[in-house]
Motif scaffolding. Structure first.
Motif, PDB file in Angstrom:
ATOM      1  N   LEU A  50       0.831  -1.199   0.000  1.00 56.55           N
ATOM      2  CA  LEU A  50       0.000   0.000   0.000  1.00 56.55           C
ATOM      3  C   LEU A  50       0.868   1.252   0.000  1.00 56.55           C
ATOM      4  O   LEU A  50       0.571   2.219  -0.677  1.00 56.55           O
ATOM      5  CB  LEU A  50      -0.916   0.002   1.232  1.00 56.55           C
ATOM      6  CG  LEU A  50      -1.846  -1.208   1.340  1.00 56.55           C
ATOM      7  CD1 LEU A  50      -2.608  -1.194   2.657  1.00 56.55           C
ATOM      8  CD2 LEU A  50      -2.825  -1.244   0.155  1.00 56.55           C
ATOM      9  N   ASN A  51       1.929   1.181   0.759  1.00 54.32           N
ATOM     10  CA  ASN A  51       2.762   2.372   0.868  1.00 54.32           C
ATOM     11  C   ASN A  51       4.149   1.993   1.366  1.00 54.32           C
ATOM     12  O   ASN A  51       4.297   1.074   2.162  1.00 54.32           O
ATOM     13  CB  ASN A  51       2.111   3.356   1.853  1.00 54.32           C
ATOM     14  CG  ASN A  51       2.890   4.648   1.915  1.00 54.32           C
ATOM     15  OD1 ASN A  51       3.251   5.214   0.880  1.00 54.32           O
ATOM     16  ND2 ASN A  51       3.196   5.099   3.128  1.00 54.32           N
ATOM     17  N   ILE A  52       5.124   2.719   0.878  1.00 52.71           N
ATOM     18  CA  ILE A  52       6.484   2.528   1.397  1.00 52.71           C
ATOM     19  C   ILE A  52       6.987   3.888   1.862  1.00 52.71           C
ATOM     20  O   ILE A  52       7.003   4.850   1.092  1.00 52.71           O
ATOM     21  CB  ILE A  52       7.418   1.944   0.323  1.00 52.71           C
ATOM     22  CG1 ILE A  52       6.942   0.539  -0.046  1.00 52.71           C
ATOM     23  CG2 ILE A  52       8.868   1.912   0.828  1.00 52.71           C
ATOM     24  CD1 ILE A  52       7.768  -0.153  -1.086  1.00 52.71           C
ATOM     25  N   ASN A  53       7.338   3.930   3.134  1.00 54.85           N
ATOM     26  CA  ASN A  53       7.822   5.180   3.699  1.00 54.85           C
ATOM     27  C   ASN A  53       9.319   5.065   3.953  1.00 54.85           C
ATOM     28  O   ASN A  53       9.754   4.286   4.793  1.00 54.85           O
ATOM     29  CB  ASN A  53       7.064   5.457   5.008  1.00 54.85           C
ATOM     30  CG  ASN A  53       7.448   6.788   5.605  1.00 54.85           C
ATOM     31  OD1 ASN A  53       8.535   7.311   5.341  1.00 54.85           O
ATOM     32  ND2 ASN A  53       6.564   7.337   6.412  1.00 54.85           N
ATOM     33  N   THR A  68      12.131   1.683  -5.222  1.00 57.42           N
ATOM     34  CA  THR A  68      10.986   0.775  -5.101  1.00 57.42           C
ATOM     35  C   THR A  68      10.537   0.369  -6.511  1.00 57.42           C
ATOM     36  O   THR A  68      11.155   0.762  -7.499  1.00 57.42           O
ATOM     37  CB  THR A  68       9.805   1.455  -4.369  1.00 57.42           C
ATOM     38  OG1 THR A  68       9.378   2.558  -5.146  1.00 57.42           O
ATOM     39  CG2 THR A  68      10.223   1.929  -2.976  1.00 57.42           C
ATOM     40  N   ASP A  89       5.733  -4.773  -6.244  1.00 54.65           N
ATOM     41  CA  ASP A  89       4.702  -3.952  -5.610  1.00 54.65           C
ATOM     42  C   ASP A  89       3.521  -4.842  -5.217  1.00 54.65           C
ATOM     43  O   ASP A  89       2.557  -4.401  -4.618  1.00 54.65           O
ATOM     44  CB  ASP A  89       4.251  -2.779  -6.500  1.00 54.65           C
ATOM     45  CG  ASP A  89       3.751  -3.250  -7.849  1.00 54.65           C
ATOM     46  OD1 ASP A  89       3.669  -4.482  -8.080  1.00 54.65           O
ATOM     47  OD2 ASP A  89       3.446  -2.390  -8.693  1.00 54.65           O
ATOM     48  N   ASP A 119       3.803  -0.635   4.290  1.00 52.66           N
ATOM     49  CA  ASP A 119       2.437  -1.023   4.659  1.00 52.66           C
ATOM     50  C   ASP A 119       1.950  -2.066   3.667  1.00 52.66           C
ATOM     51  O   ASP A 119       1.948  -1.824   2.457  1.00 52.66           O
ATOM     52  CB  ASP A 119       1.489   0.186   4.593  1.00 52.66           C
ATOM     53  CG  ASP A 119       1.845   1.211   5.645  1.00 52.66           C
ATOM     54  OD1 ASP A 119       2.423   0.822   6.679  1.00 52.66           O
ATOM     55  OD2 ASP A 119       1.555   2.404   5.422  1.00 52.66           O
TER      56      ASP A 119
END
Lengths: 421, 280, 154, 333
Positions: A50-53, A68, A89, A119
């Motif tokens: 969902l998300n990569i921080n 990414t 992903d 996430d």
């Protein structure tokens, strides 16, 4: 033919460098100004990202870049189908790379990798191939197959009805083999850099430099002529260096940072970054007549392909073709399946599908011999292939089939030992 | 992180007090745990340069082994081979040559893995552990020490071990998955006194059966004061299987270990007989 | 950081190191002695074997500080093309080298054995090499090579 | 109690990519002015020793020693594609490509030399022990390097590029009929084991391995492949298993994923049968994979011979053996 050098015990030129510790394996080459790459891998077997921080990672001094999936020009590779992402992903197995960090030192890169927050939307995962092959189970690779059965090869020869009718003894048994790792001693390592020509140079240990070149060129959008894969000493392979591991990622880091990139797997990372031997479940039923001749064999072989296809089609084909063992059986029905699951992906390993079936067909031979009251050696001698034999696929063996000679060489030892009380 | 190499036990204790560091013996376990960042010590106090901790010697009552004696040193010691043969046997199969050259008996206790190879023999031999801390030196039975939680209070240094010269016969066997570099899945050490054909003062210790190696009181009780013969062996086997059953409860490894311990006990006793020259 | 002194392959070094660094990293990264290999990082495979004060150790389990004031031999200090060590010569002649990644560690374990026990039994050779994993050769030719080296030393 | 048993295992193996996939190897060769030569091929030497095999093949053809040949491989800027170092295919496939390439480069030299020696056909010329000369006439010969040098001054260039393709056809997708691989390799092994009936531990005491190699191009390397294969086979049969828990590897370390050590390896006796495979270089076929195949069967069959239990799932752990022994005891009442 009389030969002089061929057939001699000529010494290996490379062994000198190896005994003096001079030989360069990929971990042993470095360039000034290189950065170090570390991969962040998924702890989940099936998930959508969902998300990569990477904020916390980038705050660390000495972090050059975090990449990414979005950073990969053409995000796929694979030996048969390009069904495996360079950086995922969408995760199909534990260990899928989800981000890559480049740092000034290996320590910084590792520290930064730990700071990356990913996430995941965790998706239901399936680990049992026989479950996975049911038609109602959603496919892991809908672009390849509408079910998780990647491949099915039937082999049909003769008539099973006639075969079983002729069988005086029948043995039926299920055999299972396990996931096995190649455990080559040298963990994967790569040095990648753009050279003075603007070409991407990748120094690594691989089983097939030209394949690697093609996959790197494809993923990065380079011409083949602009990618050089230079193989250094290879510290064991056994099939585990057939698929791409770190090569594309290292090249991508070098491209994005315009700096030389060094990557080295730890042993644990190595376990996660290459394929495994296919576990197989093999349902066998074999019949023989009183005279010890094999008359019928039925086998169903299910191989766990894991998350990506790799060589699974070829592996399960090899299983099927070799499923009878080196014996003439006139009536044969074999069904071999390669099935996707969320287990680590499986591919080439020494024996390549034929290393599993040998457990089944040779166990069957001993069980049949016992039932027939003849020795294990005898039943094999009565059935083994010779020049002119026809295999289960209908292939005539036209030359060099000296299994009988091999058995003759082993027989004295075997007989002697058997007679010992 | 600070790194100290004290030259004496007293110096080591002082540094431990002031630095809140931890003691580094051979390092084969600690270095790994540091690599995995499971332990991040403020300071390391390397005990490798304290000569007295390396000694292996015989006194009037004891075989004394310094905590920094390596498994190789013990495994090559004639004294240990002759007078503490179960320990000597354990030293031959622990880890690999490289590990044996580095790993120490003190570290084996300090790390206190359930499968620690050195502990069952020391237990069976009735060993006393010698400890020192800011509060002074003390000596206590290893069996009691292994009953304590935590094993050692911070700043406590294992000085060494004193093996009373009572049990002239002792044996050891270990079950591993392979022939070298194998972590013990089960280990058994047996020590006893033999008076003619009668055994007395039997001590049996087990490793890799539970959280820490332990000495079995019930086995000691049942197997002492009997004729040393085949039926003694069979009694021992059935009893030790009960001990393993009780210790492991319903752990996943229990069904296997409670059966397999029979073979390990048998081999430990066989090694004792060989050491004692009973099988010639 | 701390300063350590050690003699590596007969040469004295004074090095400033992080005490947490492993001897393996000191050898490879500070001294450029790349013949010492890392295969597992946990003392299982023996590829990083060196001889420290006369004993073989896994350099991945030794801290730099522990190597202070010690004498170390790495594969680079064993022999060379002009005068190979008998173990190295035997490894080549017998065919004990395949991929070669385990070879430096194997050679050091074998050399150390023969230094201490010039006429080892087959069992002693096996035990001496039991801390060095090899995935290619099946050990057969390695064991034979050590035996040959021992015999040639007679 | 410790009980001994012996087991037999046979195996076969179709080498190469198979199933009609274009299984091609290529090689470039240059013979230098002094008579030495360089072979370029894409084949990776992964430790099995393929580079030495190629040097031996080139040396044999040129009448040189293996050390006179430079073999440079697996650099995509320099070498031609020779397929993967897998499928037991490099000795056979790339060996054939090297052989063809060397013969091609050599053929020009033979033609040139035939003229020099006033020999009507190059068939009458041979290369042996560093010399080139007329067959059967030791007085008419010349140091190979001198002849090459001379040829080059006269404009001859002794270079070549060749490829070799293995024969294979795809199998029918509904019946599996076809000729998917060529050639096949065969082998059998006997294993003697000792099983401890109390702990379930299996010790392999001895393995006899007999393999069909067509022609052993280098017996040392053949033996090396066999011993390595047997040892991997023992690991596969008794020790190795990736433990997975919901797709997660629980033992990603050499301390928990156990491969055999030097002390786990039995006495290995390796033998080979040489019945030339007509399509192989000097009759050779590959051995890499076949060497490990029969071991697992020999060990499992030997366990049955020793204690009368049939282990059907790998690896044959002590737990499985004890459980099977217990079940057998129950059956017998």
């Amino acid at each position: 033919m009389k030969t002089e050098v061929v057939g001699s015990r000529a010494l290996r030129e490379d062994s000198w460098g190896k005994v003096f510790g001079q030989t360069k394996f990929p971990a042993d080459v470095n360039l000034p100004n290189q950065i170090y790459g570390v991969v962040v891998r998924s702890p989940h077997p099936h998930a959508r990202i969902l998300n990569i921080n990477s904020e916390e990672a980038m705050k660390l001094e000495g972090v050059a870049v975090v990449l990414t999936a979005n950073d990969v020009p053409h995000n796929s590779h694979g030996v048969l189908f390009r069904d495996q992402p360079v950086i995922a992903d969408y995760v199909r197995m534990v260990g899928d790379p989800v981000a890559v960090v480049g740092g000034e030192t290996m320590e910084i890169a590792r520290e930064a990798a730990e700071r990356i927050r990913v996430d995941y939307e965790i998706l239901p995962a399936i680990f049992d191939p026989e479950e996975a092959m049911k038609p109602e189970v959603p496919p892991l690779h809908p672009e390849l197959q509408s079910t998780n059965v990647l491949y099915h090869l039937p082999i049909r020869r003769g008539s099973m009805e006639e075969g079983w009718a002729k069988a005086d003894v029948v043995v039926e048994q299920v055999y299972k083999t396990q996931h096995v790792d190649h455990a080559f001693l040298q963990p994967e390592a790569v040095l990648a850099y753009l050279d003075e020509r603007g070409h991407m140079v990748v120094q690594t240990a691989t089983q097939y430099a030209h394949y690697d070149r093609g996959e790197i060129a494809h993923a990065l959008g380079f011409r083949y002529s602009q990618v050089q894969v230079k193989t250094l000493a290879v510290g064991g392979a056994f099939g585990g260096r057939e698929d791409i591991s770190l090569q594309i990622i290292a090249a991508l880091l070098a491209l994005k940072t315009q700096r030389p990139v060094k990557m080295e797997n730890t042993r644990e990372e190595s376990f996660y970054s290459h394929s495994k031997r296919h576990p197989m479940t093999m349902y066998y039923k074999t019949g023989a007549a009183k005279d010890g001749k094999l008359v019928a064999m039925q086998a169903k072989i299910i191989g766990d392909a894991g998350a990506y296809s790799s060589w699974s089609i070829n592996v399960l084909r090899k299983s099927a073709v070799h499923a009878t063992g080196p014996y003439e059986i006139p009536n044969v029905e074999i069904d071999s399946f390669a099935v996707f699951t969320n287990n680590p992906y499986t591919g080439a390993m020494r024996g390549f599908g034929a290393a599993q079936t040998v457990l089944a067909y040779e166990s069957q031979m001993d069980l049949l011999a016992k039932k027939l009251g003849i020795s294990p050696l005898e039943i094999r001698l009565r059935n083994c292939f010779q020049v002119g034999s026809i295999t289960a696929t209908g292939q005539e063996l036209t030359s060099s089939v000296p299994l009988d000679q091999c058995l003759a060489k082993i027989a004295p030892y075997f007989r002697r030992e058997v007679e010992t009380p | 992180m600070k790194y100290y190499q004290p030259q004496s036990v007293n110096e080591a204790i002082e540094i431990a007090y002031s630095s809140q560091g931890i003691f580094l013996a051979g390092g084969t376990d600690l270095v790994l745990q540091m690599q995995k960042r499971k332990i991040q010590p403020k300071a390391l106090i390397d005990l490798g340069r304290i000569p007295e901790l390396h000694e292996i010697k015989e006194t009037k009552e004891y075989i004394e082994i310094g905590s920094m004696a390596t498994f190789s040193e013990m495994g090559k010691s004639k004294l240990i081979a002759e007078k503490a043969s179960s320990l000597w046997l354990a030293c031959q199969t622990m880890g690999s040559p490289q590990i044996r050259n580095q790993a120490t008996i003190g570290g084996n206790l300090g790390n206190c893995s359930p499968a620690a190879d050195g502990l069952p023999p020391l237990l069976a031999l009735g060993t006393e552990a010698v400890l020192i801390s800011g509060e002074g030196e003390k000596q206590m039975p290893l069996a009691d020490l292994l009953g304590q939680t935590p094993l050692l209070s911070p700043g406590t240094l294992i000085v060494g071990f004193k093996i009373p010269k009572i049990h002239l016969l002792s044996g050891f066997a270990k079950l591993g998955r392979r022939e070298a570099l194998a972590i013990a899945r089960l280990s058994v050490a047996v020590a006893l006194e033999l008076d003619g054909s009668k055994v007395g003062n039997v001590r049996v210790a087990l490793g890799a059966v539970g959280r820490r190696a332990f000495l079995s009181d019930s086995l000691a009780h049942v197997l002492s004061q009997r004729e040393f013969n085949e039926s003694w062996l069979e009694l021992g086997i059935s009893q030790i299987q009960g001990v393993v059953r009780a210790a492991l409860g319903d752990r996943a490894s229990a069904p296997y270990k409670r059966v397999a311990v029979a073979g390990v006990f048998r081999e430990a006793v066989a090694s004792l007989r060989r050491q004692g020259g009973l099988d010639k | 950081m701390m300063v350590i002194e050690c003699i590596v392959n007969d040469k004295k070094y004074v090095l400033e190191v992080d005490p947490q660094e492993r001897l393996l990293d000191v050898l490879r990264n500070h001294l450029g002695l790349l013949g010492t290999k890392e295969g597992c990082g946990e003392g299982e495979c023996g590829a990083c074997t060196v001889i420290l004060d006369g004993k073989t150790v896994n350099s991945c389990l030794v801290l730099a500080g522990q190597a202070h004031n010690s004498v170390i031999t790495t594969i680079e200090g064993v022999g060379n093309r002009q005068s190979p060590h008998p173990v190295q010569k035997a490894f080549v002649e017998v065919g004990a080298v395949q991929c070669g990644f385990c070879t430096p560690g194997m050679v050091l374990s074998a050399k150390n054995l023969l230094d201490k026990n010039p006429h080892p039994s087959d069992e002693e050779i096996g035990v001496a090499l039991s801390g060095n994993l090899c995935r290619c050769t099946g050990y057969d030719k390695i064991l034979r090579a050590v035996k040959l080296a021992a015999e040639e030393g007679k | 109690m410790k009980k001994r048993g012996i087991g037999l295992g046979c195996a076969w193996y179709g080498t190469g990519y198979g199933n009609g996939f274009p299984d091609v190897s290529s090689a470039f060769v240059e013979i230098h002015d002094d008579g030495s030569a360089t072979v370029l091929t894409g084949a990776v030497d992964v430790g099995q020793g393929s580079n030495s095999i190629f040097a031996q093949i080139a040396a044999e053809e040129l009448g040189l020693r293996a050390e006179d040949i430079c073999v440079n491989t697996a650099d995509t800027d320099v070498t031609p594609d020779s397929g993967t170092s897998a499928a037991t295919r490099q000795t056979y496939n790339t060996g054939n490509a090297v052989l063809k390439a060397v013969r091609q480069a050599k053929s020009r030299l033979l033609i040139y030399a035939a003229r020099e020696f006033s020999c009507p056909t190059p068939e009458g010329i041979e290369l042996k022990s560093g010399y080139i000369g007329v067959k059967g006439d030791p007085s008419r010969r010349m140091i190979l390097g001198d002849m090459v040098f001379k040829a080059r001054l006269n404009g001859e260039r002794l270079i070549s590029a060749e490829s070799s393709t293995a024969r294979s056809t795809p199998v029918d997708l509904t019946t599996g009929q076809g000729a998917p691989y060529w050639p096949y390799s065969f082998g059998c092994q006997a294993a003697e084991v000792e099983v401890d009936t109390e702990t379930g531990k299996v010790k392999v005491l001895k393995v006899i391995a007999v393999h069909d190699v067509g022609k052993a191009l280098n017996p040392t390397q053949v033996e090396g492949q066999i011993a390595g294969g047997v040892t991997q086979g023992i690991g596969y049969a008794l020790l190795e298993e990736l433990e997975l828990q919901k797709g997660m590897i629980k033992n990603p370390a050499f301390s928990s994923y156990l491969i055999p050590t030097a002390l786990d390896v039995p006495k290995i006796e390796a033998y080979f049968v040489e019945e030339a495979e007509e399509s192989g270089p000097y009759g050779a076929k590959g051995l890499g994979e076949p060497a490990m195949l029969p071991t697992v069967a020999a060990v499992i069959n030997a366990i049955d011979d020793a204690v009368g239990v049939r282990i059907t799932s790998l690896p044959a752990t002590p737990e499985k053996i004890l459980q099977a022994l217990a079940e057998k005891k129950e059956e017998l009442g």
